[in-house]
Write a protein that holds these residues in place. Structure first.
Motif, PDB file in Angstrom:
ATOM      1  N   LEU A  65     -41.219  42.608  -2.497  1.00  0.00           N
ATOM      2  CA  LEU A  65     -41.259  42.962  -3.976  1.00  0.00           C
ATOM      3  C   LEU A  65     -40.075  44.168  -4.557  1.00  0.00           C
ATOM      4  O   LEU A  65     -39.733  43.654  -5.593  1.00  0.00           O
ATOM      5  CB  LEU A  65     -42.614  43.601  -4.414  1.00  0.00           C
ATOM      6  CG  LEU A  65     -43.610  42.399  -4.979  1.00  0.00           C
ATOM      7  CD1 LEU A  65     -44.886  43.092  -5.149  1.00  0.00           C
ATOM      8  CD2 LEU A  65     -43.274  41.625  -5.983  1.00  0.00           C
ATOM      9  N   PRO A  66     -40.045  45.182  -3.778  1.00  0.00           N
ATOM     10  CA  PRO A  66     -38.961  46.095  -4.184  1.00  0.00           C
ATOM     11  C   PRO A  66     -37.538  45.505  -4.250  1.00  0.00           C
ATOM     12  O   PRO A  66     -36.817  45.676  -5.420  1.00  0.00           O
ATOM     13  CB  PRO A  66     -38.959  47.220  -3.443  1.00  0.00           C
ATOM     14  CG  PRO A  66     -40.403  46.978  -2.739  1.00  0.00           C
ATOM     15  CD  PRO A  66     -40.969  45.699  -2.797  1.00  0.00           C
ATOM     16  N   GLN A  68     -36.931  42.188  -4.742  1.00  0.00           N
ATOM     17  CA  GLN A  68     -36.761  41.318  -5.880  1.00  0.00           C
ATOM     18  C   GLN A  68     -36.500  41.977  -7.016  1.00  0.00           C
ATOM     19  O   GLN A  68     -35.916  41.544  -7.988  1.00  0.00           O
ATOM     20  CB  GLN A  68     -38.001  40.313  -5.871  1.00  0.00           C
ATOM     21  CG  GLN A  68     -38.079  39.273  -4.430  1.00  0.00           C
ATOM     22  CD  GLN A  68     -39.295  38.633  -4.474  1.00  0.00           C
ATOM     23  OE1 GLN A  68     -40.276  38.865  -4.974  1.00  0.00           O
ATOM     24  NE2 GLN A  68     -39.164  37.568  -3.669  1.00  0.00           N
ATOM     25  N   ALA A  69     -37.465  43.083  -7.466  1.00  0.00           N
ATOM     26  CA  ALA A  69     -37.213  43.853  -8.589  1.00  0.00           C
ATOM     27  C   ALA A  69     -35.734  44.344  -8.559  1.00  0.00           C
ATOM     28  O   ALA A  69     -35.261  44.477  -9.934  1.00  0.00           O
ATOM     29  CB  ALA A  69     -38.158  45.184  -8.434  1.00  0.00           C
ATOM     30  N   LEU A  72     -33.795  41.751 -10.083  1.00  0.00           N
ATOM     31  CA  LEU A  72     -33.985  41.278 -11.265  1.00  0.00           C
ATOM     32  C   LEU A  72     -33.447  42.497 -12.223  1.00  0.00           C
ATOM     33  O   LEU A  72     -32.590  42.009 -13.267  1.00  0.00           O
ATOM     34  CB  LEU A  72     -35.506  41.219 -11.846  1.00  0.00           C
ATOM     35  CG  LEU A  72     -36.317  39.933 -11.137  1.00  0.00           C
ATOM     36  CD1 LEU A  72     -37.678  40.168 -11.361  1.00  0.00           C
ATOM     37  CD2 LEU A  72     -35.648  38.775 -11.876  1.00  0.00           C
ATOM     38  N   TYR A  73     -33.415  43.516 -11.959  1.00  0.00           N
ATOM     39  CA  TYR A  73     -32.778  44.627 -12.614  1.00  0.00           C
ATOM     40  C   TYR A  73     -31.233  44.546 -12.832  1.00  0.00           C
ATOM     41  O   TYR A  73     -30.563  44.542 -13.884  1.00  0.00           O
ATOM     42  CB  TYR A  73     -33.001  46.133 -11.993  1.00  0.00           C
ATOM     43  CG  TYR A  73     -31.996  47.170 -12.590  1.00  0.00           C
ATOM     44  CD1 TYR A  73     -32.728  47.697 -13.900  1.00  0.00           C
ATOM     45  CD2 TYR A  73     -31.270  47.841 -12.014  1.00  0.00           C
ATOM     46  CE1 TYR A  73     -32.037  48.352 -14.570  1.00  0.00           C
ATOM     47  CE2 TYR A  73     -30.499  48.764 -12.740  1.00  0.00           C
ATOM     48  CZ  TYR A  73     -30.932  49.305 -13.965  1.00  0.00           C
ATOM     49  OH  TYR A  73     -30.353  50.184 -14.475  1.00  0.00           O
ATOM     50  N   LEU A 142     -44.262  39.428 -11.555  1.00  0.00           N
ATOM     51  CA  LEU A 142     -42.879  40.026 -11.557  1.00  0.00           C
ATOM     52  C   LEU A 142     -41.764  38.928 -12.296  1.00  0.00           C
ATOM     53  O   LEU A 142     -41.307  39.229 -13.044  1.00  0.00           O
ATOM     54  CB  LEU A 142     -42.326  40.546 -10.212  1.00  0.00           C
ATOM     55  CG  LEU A 142     -41.044  41.086 -10.286  1.00  0.00           C
ATOM     56  CD1 LEU A 142     -41.243  42.511 -11.046  1.00  0.00           C
ATOM     57  CD2 LEU A 142     -40.498  41.416  -9.087  1.00  0.00           C
ATOM     58  N   TYR A 145     -42.948  38.957 -16.220  1.00  0.00           N
ATOM     59  CA  TYR A 145     -42.741  40.082 -16.699  1.00  0.00           C
ATOM     60  C   TYR A 145     -41.179  39.962 -17.165  1.00  0.00           C
ATOM     61  O   TYR A 145     -40.707  40.165 -18.239  1.00  0.00           O
ATOM     62  CB  TYR A 145     -42.850  41.255 -15.972  1.00  0.00           C
ATOM     63  CG  TYR A 145     -42.326  42.654 -16.654  1.00  0.00           C
ATOM     64  CD1 TYR A 145     -42.718  42.951 -17.346  1.00  0.00           C
ATOM     65  CD2 TYR A 145     -41.027  42.988 -16.136  1.00  0.00           C
ATOM     66  CE1 TYR A 145     -42.122  44.175 -18.030  1.00  0.00           C
ATOM     67  CE2 TYR A 145     -40.433  44.260 -16.485  1.00  0.00           C
ATOM     68  CZ  TYR A 145     -40.980  44.686 -17.802  1.00  0.00           C
ATOM     69  OH  TYR A 145     -40.455  45.860 -18.207  1.00  0.00           O
ATOM     70  N   LYS A 146     -40.285  39.333 -16.037  1.00  0.00           N
ATOM     71  CA  LYS A 146     -38.861  39.272 -16.509  1.00  0.00           C
ATOM     72  C   LYS A 146     -38.763  38.234 -17.387  1.00  0.00           C
ATOM     73  O   LYS A 146     -37.867  38.619 -18.446  1.00  0.00           O
ATOM     74  CB  LYS A 146     -38.183  38.784 -15.265  1.00  0.00           C
ATOM     75  CG  LYS A 146     -36.594  38.673 -15.390  1.00  0.00           C
ATOM     76  CD  LYS A 146     -35.883  40.139 -15.851  1.00  0.00           C
ATOM     77  CE  LYS A 146     -34.509  39.831 -15.864  1.00  0.00           C
ATOM     78  NZ  LYS A 146     -33.775  41.078 -16.239  1.00  0.00           N
TER      79      LYS A 146
END
Length: 183
Positions: A65-66, A68-69, A72-73, A142, A145-146
């Motif tokens: 998850l981190p 992938q976040a 996305l950022y 996630l 949310y994106k």
């Protein structure tokens, strides 16, 4: 510089933490009998190892998850092919993973405590499987949310205006009804 002799090599102390093996190494001869291992103990160790690996598989989506976040950022909030590709991956891969959960946990099937050999089941794996589904739901959320931050996900009433119909007004004014009668 001349090579070290065997006598000088014997005088060099062992490094810290080094211990000599208790039994001399075998030279490949068959006269050494390996120690007997209790089959029940070996089965329990195997079962414990399988459960440990199943928990590792269950938590692997949460560990990613981190990363992938961060992806996305850095993909930005605009609607571009790169950001849409990452979002598409985040939306489809958890769904595929949940549908293929039994094939993912197939190598970890274990014998339940009351079972007989040859009757492996998924029942002892229910905990890791539930955690796996929850972690996949986190990955899916996630991605949702994106899509919401990009404006692709329809979340407001203005996104659905084309499907709204206007209702008839509850009252008519007399001026309007009079003008309609003249036509």
């Amino acid at each position: 510089m001349e090579p070290l002799s065997k006598n000088t090599l014997k005088n060099i102390p062992n490094p810290p933490g080094f211990s000599l093996p208790l039994a001399p190494p075998t030279s490949g001869k068959k006269d050494v009998i390996p120690p007997r291992v209790d089959p029940a103990l070996q089965a329990k160790r195997s079962s414990d190892l399988r459960m440990k690996r199943a928990w590792e598989l269950a938590l692997s989506p949460a560990k990613s998850l981190p990363m992938q976040a961060i992806m996305l950022y850095f993909s930005g909030s605009g609607v571009q092919i790169f950001s849409l590709g990452i979002v598409f991956m985040l939306l489809t891969s958890p769904i595929k993973a949940v549908f293929n959960i039994f094939s993912a946990f197939e190598p970890f099937k274990t014998l339940p405590p009351w079972g007989k050999p040859g009757q492996e089941s998924y029942l002892p794996l229910t905990g890791p499987m539930v955690v796996y589904v929850i972690c996949q739901a986190l990955v899916l959320s996630l991605g949702l949310y994106k899509t919401s931050t990009m404006g692709v996900l329809p979340t407001s009433s203005s996104d659905w205006l084309q499907f709204e119909t206007r209702s008839n007004p509850p009252e008519w004014s007399s001026v309007r009804s009079f003008s309609l009668g003249l036509l």
